[in-house]
Design a protein around this motif. Structure first.
Motif: not given
Length: 61
Positions: A10-26
């Motif tokens: 969001d524009k206030f940078k309070t909400a987030a999630f995480w992305i993990e890269k495994r080989d060519n899969e996210y």
């Protein structure tokens, strides 16, 4: 080595999630613990691999 990035949602940078890269899969996770354990969030994963790749590279969705 794990490649995990925090993605701001969001524009206030309070909400987030995480992305993990495994080989060519996210894998998108709601929390850092889930990312470390490899537990994906189905609601975020439904956006598709291309959207997750773009978010991973730009740190934004």
């Amino acid at each position: 080595m794990l490649k995990i990035r925090r993605i701001k949602t969001d524009k206030f940078k309070t909400a987030a999630f995480w992305i993990e890269k495994r080989d060519n899969e996210y894998i998108a996770c709601r929390t850092l613990v889930n990312a470390l354990l490899g537990i994906a969030s189905p609601s975020i994963m439904s956006r598709g691999q291309e959207a997750l790749k773009k978010a991973y590279e730009t740190h934004r969705i």
